[in-house]
Design a protein around this motif. Structure first.
Motif, short mmCIF file in Angstrom:
data_model
loop_
_atom_site.label_atom_id
_atom_site.label_comp_id
_atom_site.label_asym_id
_atom_site.label_seq_id
_atom_site.Cartn_x
_atom_site.Cartn_y
_atom_site.Cartn_z
N TRP A 1 0.85 -1.19 0.00
CA TRP A 1 0.00 0.00 0.00
C TRP A 1 0.88 1.24 0.00
O TRP A 1 1.86 1.31 0.73
CB TRP A 1 -0.92 0.00 1.22
CG TRP A 1 -1.83 -1.17 1.31
CD1 TRP A 1 -1.53 -2.42 1.78
CD2 TRP A 1 -3.19 -1.24 0.87
NE1 TRP A 1 -2.61 -3.25 1.68
CE2 TRP A 1 -3.65 -2.56 1.13
CE3 TRP A 1 -4.07 -0.32 0.30
CZ2 TRP A 1 -4.95 -2.97 0.84
CZ3 TRP A 1 -5.36 -0.72 0.01
CH2 TRP A 1 -5.79 -2.02 0.27
N ARG A 2 0.52 2.22 -0.81
CA ARG A 2 1.29 3.46 -0.91
C ARG A 2 0.61 4.57 -0.12
O ARG A 2 -0.61 4.76 -0.20
CB ARG A 2 1.42 3.89 -2.38
CG ARG A 2 2.21 5.17 -2.58
CD ARG A 2 2.47 5.44 -4.06
NE ARG A 2 1.24 5.58 -4.81
CZ ARG A 2 0.55 6.72 -4.90
NH1 ARG A 2 0.96 7.79 -4.25
NH2 ARG A 2 -0.55 6.78 -5.61
N LEU A 3 1.40 5.31 0.65
CA LEU A 3 0.86 6.38 1.47
C LEU A 3 0.41 7.55 0.60
O LEU A 3 1.17 8.05 -0.23
CB LEU A 3 1.93 6.87 2.47
CG LEU A 3 1.51 8.03 3.38
CD1 LEU A 3 0.43 7.58 4.36
CD2 LEU A 3 2.71 8.57 4.14
N CYS A 4 -0.84 7.99 0.82
CA CYS A 4 -1.38 9.16 0.12
C CYS A 4 -1.52 10.36 1.05
O CYS A 4 -1.42 11.50 0.61
CB CYS A 4 -2.73 8.83 -0.49
SG CYS A 4 -2.70 7.56 -1.76
N TYR A 5 -1.78 10.09 2.34
CA TYR A 5 -1.99 11.18 3.28
C TYR A 5 -1.77 10.64 4.68
O TYR A 5 -2.11 9.49 4.98
CB TYR A 5 -3.41 11.74 3.16
CG TYR A 5 -3.75 12.80 4.18
CD1 TYR A 5 -3.46 14.14 3.93
CD2 TYR A 5 -4.36 12.47 5.39
CE1 TYR A 5 -3.78 15.12 4.87
CE2 TYR A 5 -4.67 13.43 6.32
CZ TYR A 5 -4.37 14.75 6.06
OH TYR A 5 -4.67 15.71 6.98
N THR A 6 -1.20 11.48 5.54
CA THR A 6 -1.04 11.10 6.94
C THR A 6 -1.07 12.34 7.82
O THR A 6 -0.70 13.44 7.39
CB THR A 6 0.28 10.34 7.18
OG1 THR A 6 0.34 9.93 8.56
CG2 THR A 6 1.48 11.19 6.87
N SER A 7 -1.52 12.15 9.05
CA SER A 7 -1.45 13.21 10.06
C SER A 7 -0.46 12.87 11.15
O SER A 7 -0.35 13.59 12.14
CB SER A 7 -2.85 13.42 10.68
OG SER A 7 -3.27 12.24 11.35
N ALA A 8 0.28 11.75 11.00
CA ALA A 8 1.24 11.32 12.01
C ALA A 8 2.45 12.25 12.03
O ALA A 8 3.13 12.40 11.01
CB ALA A 8 1.67 9.89 11.75
N SER A 9 2.73 12.85 13.16
CA SER A 9 3.83 13.79 13.25
C SER A 9 5.18 13.13 13.02
O SER A 9 6.10 13.75 12.47
CB SER A 9 3.82 14.48 14.63
OG SER A 9 3.93 13.52 15.67
N ASP A 10 5.33 11.88 13.41
CA ASP A 10 6.61 11.21 13.26
C ASP A 10 6.88 10.81 11.82
O ASP A 10 8.00 10.43 11.49
CB ASP A 10 6.70 9.99 14.19
CG ASP A 10 5.47 9.12 14.12
OD1 ASP A 10 4.52 9.50 13.41
OD2 ASP A 10 5.45 8.06 14.75
N VAL A 11 5.87 10.85 10.95
CA VAL A 11 6.09 10.64 9.53
C VAL A 11 6.26 11.99 8.83
O VAL A 11 7.11 12.15 7.96
CB VAL A 11 4.93 9.85 8.90
CG1 VAL A 11 5.14 9.67 7.41
CG2 VAL A 11 4.79 8.49 9.57
N ARG A 12 5.48 12.95 9.25
CA ARG A 12 5.59 14.29 8.65
C ARG A 12 6.94 14.93 8.91
O ARG A 12 7.38 15.79 8.15
CB ARG A 12 4.46 15.18 9.18
CG ARG A 12 3.08 14.78 8.66
CD ARG A 12 1.97 15.43 9.45
NE ARG A 12 2.14 16.87 9.53
CZ ARG A 12 1.52 17.64 10.42
NH1 ARG A 12 0.73 17.09 11.32
NH2 ARG A 12 1.71 18.94 10.42
N VAL A 13 7.63 14.50 9.98
CA VAL A 13 8.94 15.07 10.25
C VAL A 13 9.92 14.75 9.12
O VAL A 13 10.86 15.51 8.87
CB VAL A 13 9.48 14.56 11.61
CG1 VAL A 13 9.83 13.07 11.53
CG2 VAL A 13 10.69 15.37 12.07
#
Length: 301
Positions: A117-129
């Motif tokens: 699965w490919r990430l399209c959107y996230t709200s996780a701060s540890d990924v957005r960093v």
């Protein structure tokens, strides 16, 4: 043959009244097969047509809600560049899809979950960093992010690998120069919850750029044994850091799969894990991820 005398009966003098008319039993319109009367069968065609129409309407509504969610997350940089208004609209679209409750009352379909699965959107701060680091460091590039579930022919759990493609400009191939992978085992806890137990962090698949390769081993010069050894080392490089052991508590956490079908996966974290041990892919509190099957849609970040 002589007939026996019948006993005498005393009858009333008045003339006998006619017997009461018997009302014939109502006849039911029915078919007759081999002389046997059958109760007529009502046609099931209208009922089937109504069920098919309801199914088609539900499918159309499902696709409409999913399309609105995908449209809402476009141009958000997988969540990093989303404005507060966009985040509010995306959350509404998320809830709209989650309300469909695909499989809410049935066991988790691990066969549908299995795959990349490919990430399209996230709200996780540890990924957005990661996206923030790429924004601040001009040479750092963050490519695609995937989740690979390996749970085919399983009913109790499996393995999930969080994969980040990244690169350093002019040193590694663009967007796909190296791979950072975080592996975890997962167990099915309930109909929609899985528990992740992280195992190791790996850096591998180093692909150096043509510029660096030319610097190490120029094409106009004979390649020495030393330069060939460097190239081979980089191509086979693999750094592995276990996060689970007898003296170290493995981080883990609950992950709620709020929607799952053949082409969309929505997940929410329901617990916090030790971010000091594993700051990447810890699925912080109330983080959310929207995933699409690899190769299903083009990248529209």
């Amino acid at each position: 043959m002589a007939l026996a005398a019948a006993p005498l009966l005393r009858l009333p003098i008045s003339p006998p009244s006619p017997p009461p008319a018997q009302t014939p039993p109502p006849l039911l319109a029915c078919n007759s097969v081999n002389g046997v009367r059958l109760r007529p069968q009502r046609s099931r065609q209208p009922r089937r047509a109504a069920a098919a129409a309801a199914t088609a309407s539900l499918a159309a509504d499902t696709e409409r809600r999913k399309h609105e969610l995908l449209r809402a997350v476009q141009e958000t940089g997988r969540g990093f560049a989303a404005s507060p208004d966009q985040r509010a609209s995306i959350e509404e679209a998320i809830v709209s899809v989650e309300e469909l409750g695909a499989g809410e009352g049935s066991p988790l379909d691990l066969a549908a979950l299995d795959g990349t699965w490919r990430l399209c959107y996230t709200s996780a701060s540890d990924v957005r960093v990661l996206f923030e680091a790429a924004e601040r460091l001009p040479l750092l590039q963050v490519g695609q992010i995937y989740q690979k579930f390996e749970c085919k022919d399983r009913s109790d759990g499996g393995v999930v690998r969080n994969v980040v493609r990244w690169s350093i400009e002019n040193l590694l191939e663009e967007q796909e120069g190296a791979t950072l992978m975080v592996s975890a085992k997962f167990a099915v806890m309930s109909k929609r919850n899985i528990f992740l137990q992280f195992e190791e962090v790996v850096v591998e698949n180093i692909k150096i750029s043509e510029q660096l390769q030319a610097l190490i081993a120029p094409a106009i010069l004979p390649r020495s044994f030393f330069s060939l050894q460097i190239l081979q080392f980089l191509k086979t490089f693999r750094a592995q850091v276990p996060v689970n052991g007898p003296e170290r508590r493995s981080p883990g956490g609950l992950y709620y799969l709020s929607y799952l079908d053949r082409d969309m996966l929505l997940g929410r974290s329901t617990s916090k894990v030790d971010e000091e041990v594993l700051p990447l892919f810890t699925f912080g509190n109330y983080s959310f991820g929207l995933w699409k099957p690899e190769g299903s849609v083009p990248n529209n970040d």
